[in-house]
Every structure is written in C-alpha cells, then in structure tokens.
Design a protein around this motif. Structure first.
Motif, PDB file in Angstrom:
ATOM      1  N   LYS A   1       0.825  -1.209   0.000  1.00 17.47           N
ATOM      2  CA  LYS A   1       0.000   0.000   0.000  1.00 17.47           C
ATOM      3  C   LYS A   1       0.859   1.260   0.000  1.00 17.47           C
ATOM      4  CE  LYS A   1      -4.103  -1.922   2.320  1.00 17.47           C
ATOM      5  NZ  LYS A   1      -3.778  -3.357   2.230  1.00 17.47           N
TER       6      LYS A   1
ATOM      7  N   THR B   1       2.184   1.840  -3.416  1.00 19.07           N
ATOM      8  CA  THR B   1       1.132   2.412  -4.260  1.00 19.07           C
ATOM      9  C   THR B   1       0.976   3.904  -3.996  1.00 19.07           C
ATOM     10  OG1 THR B   1      -0.029   0.286  -4.348  1.00 19.07           O
ATOM     11  CG2 THR B   1      -1.316   2.253  -4.868  1.00 19.07           C
TER      12      THR B   1
ATOM     13  N   THR C   1      -7.094   0.392  -1.944  1.00 21.56           N
ATOM     14  CA  THR C   1      -5.788   0.538  -2.592  1.00 21.56           C
ATOM     15  C   THR C   1      -5.819  -0.016  -4.005  1.00 21.56           C
ATOM     16  OG1 THR C   1      -4.868   0.204  -0.375  1.00 21.56           O
ATOM     17  CG2 THR C   1      -3.315   0.326  -2.194  1.00 21.56           C
TER      18      THR C   1
ATOM     19  N   ALA D   1      -4.738   1.775  -7.474  1.00 20.21           N
ATOM     20  CA  ALA D   1      -3.905   1.169  -8.520  1.00 20.21           C
ATOM     21  C   ALA D   1      -4.580   1.252  -9.882  1.00 20.21           C
ATOM     22  CB  ALA D   1      -3.600  -0.279  -8.146  1.00 20.21           C
ATOM     23  N   ASP D   2      -5.895   1.092  -9.902  1.00 19.82           N
ATOM     24  CA  ASP D   2      -6.650   1.212 -11.154  1.00 19.82           C
ATOM     25  C   ASP D   2      -6.606   2.656 -11.666  1.00 19.82           C
ATOM     26  OD1 ASP D   2      -8.633   0.292 -13.175  1.00 19.82           O
ATOM     27  OD2 ASP D   2      -9.952   1.685 -12.104  1.00 19.82           O
TER      28      ASP D   2
ATOM     29  N   VAL E   1       1.941   0.127 -16.079  1.00 18.72           N
ATOM     30  CA  VAL E   1       2.235   0.303 -14.653  1.00 18.72           C
ATOM     31  C   VAL E   1       3.583  -0.306 -14.292  1.00 18.72           C
ATOM     32  CG1 VAL E   1       1.474  -0.303 -12.308  1.00 18.72           C
ATOM     33  CG2 VAL E   1      -0.191   0.482 -13.995  1.00 18.72           C
TER      34      VAL E   1
ATOM     35  N   THR F   1      -4.743  -4.956 -13.542  1.00 16.62           N
ATOM     36  CA  THR F   1      -4.642  -3.983 -12.443  1.00 16.62           C
ATOM     37  C   THR F   1      -3.629  -4.469 -11.419  1.00 16.62           C
ATOM     38  OG1 THR F   1      -6.965  -3.364 -12.723  1.00 16.62           O
ATOM     39  CG2 THR F   1      -5.918  -2.742 -10.650  1.00 16.62           C
ATOM     40  N   LEU F   2      -2.718  -3.589 -11.041  1.00 12.02           N
ATOM     41  CA  LEU F   2      -1.771  -3.902  -9.974  1.00 12.02           C
ATOM     42  C   LEU F   2      -2.533  -4.256  -8.698  1.00 12.02           C
ATOM     43  CD1 LEU F   2       1.194  -3.802  -8.801  1.00 12.02           C
ATOM     44  CD2 LEU F   2       0.680  -1.422  -8.204  1.00 12.02           C
TER      45      LEU F   2
ATOM     46  N   GLY G   1      -2.281  -3.621  -5.758  1.00 15.60           N
ATOM     47  CA  GLY G   1      -1.454  -2.644  -5.050  1.00 15.60           C
ATOM     48  C   GLY G   1      -1.628  -2.596  -3.554  1.00 15.60           C
TER      49      GLY G   1
END
Length: 376
Positions: A100, A103, A199, A203-204, A223, A249-250, A252
C-alpha cells in the motif's frame, strides 16, 4: 578456654552464610551464539552485544512467531542482517499490505507529473454518473482510507471479508471492478476504515492515468514500466516483482515481492524524504504529505501507519510509547514491517509469520532493538 572470633573471621563466616542463602547476585546472561554476533556489523551505532542479544531473541524467543529476515540500517549502513533457516539475502518476501505504501508513492509521482490531483474527485468512471454520491470521493480520501465505501476488511468467517472476496473469490478476475462497485456506507471523509480494496482502486486510477487502453496486457505493461523506470530501477530494487490481476490492475494493496534489502532501500528512501544518493526520486512534499495524520485517524497518513498516540484504550499497530512519534511504518499481514525512525537514523525491516497474539509480543521485542538507538 573458649575460642575468640576475630572481626576478620566473623566477616568471612558472614559472607559464607550469605552465599549459602543464595545471595550471589544476578545470574549472568547466557553467552551469545556465533550466529547472533555475526549478524551485527562493525560500528552498528548501538552497543554490539546488546544489539546482538536483542536481535537474536527476535529469532529465538518462544511466542513471537517465525522471524525470517531482519535488516537494520543505521545512517544508511547495514547494522544488523540475519535470516531464518531456509531464507537468505536473495529470498523474495511477499509484501502483503506493505504494498500500500508503494502504491501511495506511485500516486504521488503521478500527482507531481500533473496526471492526478490530490483534492479533486477521484477519476473513477463508474462514479461519474449523474446523482451518484460516490462522485464526491476525493483522491486524498481514498489515500487516507476514509472513502466511506462499504467494506469489511477481516470477516468471520474469512470468506465474508470484502478483501478475501475481492482477492480470491468473486472479485479476483477484475478487482477494481469489484471494489468500485461497492455502495457508500458513510459520508465520504467522515471516518477511517482500513481497506485493501481501496488501494486496488488507487492502482486502477494509476493505470488509467498511464494508458487509455483497457487491454490487460497494455495496462500491466504501463504500470510495471512506470514502477521500474521511476521507482524500482533508480532505487536499485532489482528483486521487486509486482503482481497484477487478470484485468491488468496492480494488486497494489497486497502483492509486491522483494528481498529484505530491497524493502530496506524503499524505507530508507522515505527516511530521506524521497531522496536517493542526492537525487530527489519522490517529491519531498509528497513524502511529507504521506506522513501527515488523517483528520479521521491520528495514526494513519497516506497509505502509511504513523507512530502517533491514539486516545486511551485504543489498540495501536505500532508502539508510540517506545519510539519517537515521528516514526512511521509500512505494515503487512502476519507481521511484515518496514519501520522508519528519521530522528534515530533508522530503517528496520522485519519479515516473517506471526499471528495476532504473537505479533504483539514480537513488536515489543522489535521495540527493544529500536530503543538501543538514541533519538537525535
């Protein structure tokens, strides 16, 4: 004729009597093992034997869980480095929620690039429909875990947890879709609720800022390339491996892997307010923003835990009674910690596996190590 006892003989008899009664003083501590002493480097910035003993106990005491890696940096130099059996300097450790804080750094770079605005409504397409109250949620509120979105981080049974459902059940293929679909349960900004799903939304947002493509491979590449070029590469985090979901998506909030030394490099960068070898990698102002307490939680900044006191009776995830209040930490599930104390010139990484009761005891042992270093 009776024998006379001289004062000298009387003193000797008294001493013998005291010894027989157990008055021999405190017991000596057991000798340190070669492994304990070898873990402490030259000029560690604290008493060598005390540091060796406290570090050793983090690995050997019962009731603390399984410590798999410990790296202590003092003034940027390794003071202590030790690994549990089967682990070593090249082992990649899972971040869990330490991700987190990574991120948050990525979001800060995008803010500095002019791609995102901290106090503007979060650019989530689903929320922009007319009349949707979630359109009021700002990027800052997401970072501070006060979005107001419906969430249960740790459910009982576990499959009732919003986080578990997103990571492993109905949300696993497109985690951001699952997370952004949740309704409000509180007014945005009104309360703190820790949320791994939040989170993933961040990331998105980062992926959308970096590419207009909805293709998972394109999102993943955008990313990953950004993190490598702007963070992992310049930091020398050569072991860092981020994970992505099927939508690109990460993940994250939970899933970045790196070895202990690389996690220490990340913490050290934050200790130096975003600077690495004289280069301002992350804007100083952003790192300072990460460490500002949220209005809804004095112990939380932007995706980062703060060693600030809480009102009486509230449980704290760190130890504000034993370390400077300027200290902060990235914390991951089951006892992953990057603890940073700028006034002590310290970055401490502890990685392993400790359940909730073990974590409380383990943290106190970690504090025993940190207390050996004076605050400047």
């Amino acid at each position: 004729m009776p024998l006379r006892t001289t004062p000298l003989i009387a003193l000797a008899l008294a001493a013998t009597s005291l010894a027989a009664c157990g008055g021999s003083g405190p017991a000596e501590e057991p000798p340190l093992s070669e492994e304990a002493l070898a873990a402490v480097k030259d000029d560690p910035g604290a008493p060598t034997k005390a540091l060796a003993r406290e570090s050793d106990q983090l690995f050997t005491l019962d009731g603390l869980g399984d410590t798999r890696a410990l790296v202590v940096l003092h003034g940027g130099e390794i003071a202590v480095e030790r690994y549990g059996e089967g682990y070593g300097p090249q082992t990649r450790f899972i971040s869990w929620s330490m991700a987190k804080t990574v991120t948050a750094v990525m979001i800060g770079m995008l803010v500095a690039d002019g791609q995102l605005r901290l106090d503007a409504p979060a650019p989530v397409p689903r929320w922009q429909r007319t009349g949707d109250p979630r359109a009021e949620i700002t990027l800052r509120q997401l970072l501070q875990m006060r979005s107001g979105l419906e969430h249960t981080e740790a459910g009982d049974p576990p499959y009732e947890s919003s986080e578990v459902r997103m990571l492993f059940l109905d949300g696993r293929d497109d985690m951001a879709d699952y997370a952004t679909a949740q309704p409000l349960e509180a007014e945005p900004g009104s309360r703190f609720e820790y949320s791994s799903n939040t989170t993933v939304i961040l990331a998105d947002i980062a992926a959308r800022a970096l590419t207009e493509s909805t293709n998972p491979d394109a999102r993943r590449k955008a990313v990953a390339d950004y993190l490598q070029a702007r963070l992992f590469g310049p930091l020398g985090m050569t072991s860092a491996v981020p994970e992505f979901d099927r939508a690109g998506t990460l993940i994250g909030g939970s899933l970045i892997h790196a070895n202990a030394r690389d996690w220490a490099k990340f913490g050290e960068m934050l200790r130096n307010k975003g600077s690495v070898k004289g280069e301002q990698l992350v804007p100083r102002q952003w790192v300072e923003e990460m460490l500002e307490p949220s209005p809804a939680s004095p112990h939380y900044g932007l995706q980062t835990w703060l060693n600030r006191p809480l009102p009486d009776g509230e449980e704290h995830p760190l130890f504000p009674d034993r370390a400077p209040h300027s200290a902060f930490s990235a914390i991951g599930h089951m006892g992953q910690y990057i603890f940073v104390s700028p006034s002590q010139k310290l970055t401490v990484v502890r990685l392993g596996h400790s359940d909730a009761p073990e974590r409380k005891a383990m943290l106190q042992q970690l504090a025993d190590i940190i207390e050996l270093y004076p605050a400047g």
